[in-house]
Structure formats: C-alpha cells, structure tokens
Scaffold this motif. Structure first.
Motif, mmCIF file in Angstrom:
data_model
loop_
_atom_site.group_PDB
_atom_site.id
_atom_site.type_symbol
_atom_site.label_atom_id
_atom_site.label_comp_id
_atom_site.label_asym_id
_atom_site.label_seq_id
_atom_site.Cartn_x
_atom_site.Cartn_y
_atom_site.Cartn_z
ATOM 1 N N CYS A 276 40.787 41.484 39.115
ATOM 2 C CA CYS A 276 40.333 41.804 37.753
ATOM 3 C C CYS A 276 40.115 43.302 37.600
ATOM 4 O O CYS A 276 40.520 43.908 36.597
ATOM 5 N N ASP A 277 39.489 43.926 38.602
ATOM 6 C CA ASP A 277 39.233 45.361 38.541
ATOM 7 C C ASP A 277 40.537 46.161 38.572
ATOM 8 O O ASP A 277 40.717 47.112 37.796
ATOM 9 N N ARG A 278 41.436 45.762 39.450
ATOM 10 C CA ARG A 278 42.686 46.517 39.609
ATOM 11 C C ARG A 278 43.558 46.403 38.358
ATOM 12 O O ARG A 278 44.166 47.375 37.915
#
Length: 449
Positions: A276-278
């Motif tokens: 999700c962050d990437r």
C-alpha cells in the motif's frame, strides 16, 4: 467439493482476532452456496421483468496451459483440442438461446475470463467475438471489454484479434518476479516470458494493462516482495491487483499439504502494508483491498454499470449469471475429473438445454439487501445511503444494523450519506466479507455442494 471457508456465527471482535485473511468475498453469495433448483426454469421466465438496459456479458473459458498450485477456480489444463473446439461451438449455441430468451437488451460491459481465455487460438477467439456481436448484438467497438491472459499464451495473432474486436483491457497473472517463488506456486514461468508478453501487449495498443501479484508465497520475504512490486511498477501497468495467498483443499498446494498454519509467522499483513505504501508513493489509488489504479490509467468512458444493481449474463461452463432474484450457473468443481465432466456435458448441450436454468441460488429480500451492502462496502467509494434507499425503500442502518459496528471500531467512516471503509477496514476486507454472510448462506457454503 469443499466450499470456501466461512466464518462461524460470532462477534466482529472475535473474527478480527482470527487475523485478516479468512475468505475473499468477490461475489455474494459464493457459488458453493448454489444448489439444484426445485424445478428447471425457462431462461426467458428468469429474465422476464428484469432491467436489461445495462448488462454485463461474461464468457468463461475453463482452459489453461498449466494448473497453478494455488488455483481453486473452475479450470482444467491441457484439454484435448477436440474438446476445446466443441466447447467454443457450444458457447455459440448458448448465445443463440440467450438471444431468443432475453429479447430487447443492451450490453455495456464484456469480459472473457477463466481459466485462461488466451489459451484459445486466434481463430477460436475470433469466432467467439464474432458471435458476441452477431448473436447478442454487442457493439464491440464501443463496449468496454477485457480479457485475461497468461504470459506464455500471449501471441501476436491472438492479441491482434482481441484488439481488432475492441478489447481495451488485458489482465495478466504474473504472481511473482522471483523464480523461486513461482516454483513454490507450482507455476513454472520465466521473467523473460513476462517481459516479452508485456511488450507485445503494449505494441498491440491496449489502453489498460493489469498485472496480478500474490503475496504470502512460501519462502517469500518482505525484501523479495518489494522487489516484485518494483519490477511490476517498472512496467507501468494501469492497474495492479494484489492477492494474498490462500491454500485451499483440493488445489495442488493443498494436496502437497503446504499450509499457512505450518508457518509460525504470517507476513501477509506486513506485505500488504508495504505494498500500500509503495503503490501510494507511485501515485496509485487504492480502489479495494486488491485493486490499485495508476494515475495514468484512462478514465472509463463506457456506459454506466453497477455490479450491485445491473445484471450479468454468463456464457460457458462455470459462468455465473445474475438477475435481481436468481443467480445461476452450471455446476462447479475444482478437481480435474469433475471439471472435465462438467465441461463435457456443457459441450454436448443443445438449444433446449441452454434455454433452461436448473442450478443456482434464489435471493429473497434479505439476501438482495445483504448483497448490495457487501458489494458496495468492500470497494470504493463505499455504501451510498441514497442508492440503498432508492433500491430498497429502506435504510441500511435499519436492515443491517451490524454495519454500524464498523465505524465504532475505526474500520469505516459514516457521514450519514456514505459508509466507506477506512484504510484499516480495507485491510480487513477478507474478514468483513465473511462476517456479513448470512447464516443460511454460511451453512450452505460449509456443507459444500
């Protein structure tokens, strides 16, 4: 056959303590809840009175060049050429029966799924698309259309047919860019094959490319997962789907007794958070627990379609069809022998056979409301109160009061007009889906079929 596991009746808190990965609620009710109908029903009667102004046509191709170890779909690998030919001919016959039964209608979405539709030859694909246009009246040029492929089946002639026939979205299962990890999935595949397939898809001019990846593979680490994500991002797909690995009974991995329970640490939550962050850093917008859309993805310019309210016409063995009151299909299997028998019976079907429905699930008012809520809630933007009220003449808070628990636990935001999952809620979608299954559907699923 074994059904997809469901949650036993329990409190939401108890389910949340079990962990986030319980079952993927991609449809409701799941096909394992289908049963033989009390009496066969004429296809024309099933669709009588239904809104046919915005339909989805789905063609199921249950053939693959290999059977992946994790796959529990209705599919078989390396069928005889004769069976594939007879199957395609049967789907065309089924289209004739559907044409006669539906009467006036309009299709606004089209997809070929599987299995692996690109397992078919260019000539077979051309025959199917031609029949979709001629028999069902689908405007191939203006109807948003997708096809699922695997890297080893991507060829120039197949792609040319699909693009000529108006296909604008290609979805390809890559699963991992690590050789060791794809071997662990019992899916022999080389990165060079994946790259060549992506290049061919790009050269053919498809506007949307989706890549599927899997996390939670045996031997996979956060570092190797990040590497696969980076490899996928380097290809700049318009969409990326991320699937947590589920090892189901009667799949290849299940038969080898490779179970997540044997691993004392479940890294899937950490892998999901990393992804999700990437993807957010790369500008991708999260649509559901699994789907992420790139900033360069084209806007959907096709006619409006809502899976919560509009009908689906399934074609082929294993394809599901949805009306407001009845979901129906052929029988369902996972193991090769049972799957082959169902496909053989389908291939022998005549017009009279395809003009009747004898297997499915009848949705009463409660199940219709529950389906609408589940399908809305598990993806963005969420459950719109006004849409629910227009559809059912009541409020979701009165019909499904348990949904109010989501906001209390920080899993959703409720502003009075929209109930939308938070980031924490999206991460728990595979818990919330089973939690919302009715007791009656859960009993059917747990009993198998």
């Amino acid at each position: 056959m074994s059904a997809v596991p469901t949650a036993a009746p329990s409190s939401l808190d108890a389910l949340l303590r079990r962990g986030p990965y319980q079952a993927y609620s991609y449809s409701y009710p799941h096909k394992s809840a289908y049963r033989p109908l009390a009496a066969p029903r004429a296809l024309a009667d099933v669709w009588a009175g239904e809104d046919r102004s915005a339909l989805f046509a789905y063609v199921h191709v249950p053939f693959c060049s290999m059977r992946c170890g994790f796959c529990n779909l209705f599919a078989m690998a390396q069928p005889h050429d004769d069976l594939v030919d007879r199957y395609v001919a049967a789907v065309v016959r089924q289209m004739q029966a559907v044409d006669e039964a539906l009467g006036e209608r309009r299709f606004v979405r089209l997809a070929l799924g599987g299995g692996t539709p690109s397992y078919l030859s260019a000539a077979q694909l051309e025959r199917l698309y031609g029949a979709l246009s001629q028999r069902l009246g689908i405007d191939l040029e203006d109807t948003p259309s997708g096809i699922e492929v695997s890297p080893e089946t991507v060829t120039t002639d197949r792609l040319a047919v699909c693009r000529t026939m108006g296909v604008d979205r290609v979805s390809m299962g890559v699963q991992s860019f690590s050789d060791a990890e794809v071997r662990a999935l019992a899916r022999p595949q080389q990165n060079a094959t994946v790259i060549a397939a992506v290049e061919a898809i790009r050269r053919a001019g498809f506007p949307v490319l989706n890549l599927d990846l899997i996390y939670g593979i045996a031997g996979q680490t956060l570092a190797s997962w990040a590497s696969s994500l980076d490899s996928a991002l380097a290809l700049a797909p318009e969409e990326i789907y991320l699937y947590p690995l589920y090892v189901r009974e009667r799949t290849g991995l299940g038969k080898l007794a490779i179970r997540r329970a044997a691993d004392p640490v479940d890294d899937r939550p950490a892998m999901y958070a990393l992804a999700c962050d990437r993807l957010a850093a790369a500008g991708y917008v999260q649509v559901s627990m699994r789907m992420f859309r790139a900033p360069h993805a084209p806007a959907d310019a096709g006619p409006a379609y809502s899976c919560q309210t509009d009908g689906m016409v399934g074609l082929g063995a294993g394809a599901r069809s949805y009306t407001s009151r009845l979901h129906y299909s052929s029988h369902y299997a996972v193991e090769r022998v049972a799957t082959r028998d169902i496909v053989e019976r389908f291939a022998e079907g005549d017009l009279a056979h395809f003009a009747t429905v004898d297997y499915g699930f009848e949705l009463d008012g409660e199940e219709q409301r529950r389906r609408f809520a589940i399908q809305s809630l598990l993806s963005q933007p969420g459950l719109v109160a006004a849409d629910y009220r227009t559809r059912f003449g009541s409020d979701w808070a009165d019909d499904l009061p348990q949904l109010s628990e989501l906001a209390v636990r920080g899993l959703a935001r409720d502003d009075g007009g929209l109930l939308a999952l938070t980031a924490a809620g999206l991460a728990r979608a595979d818990t919330l889906g089973p939690w919302l299954v009715s007791d009656g559907v859960a009993r059917r699923m747990d009993a198998g079929c």
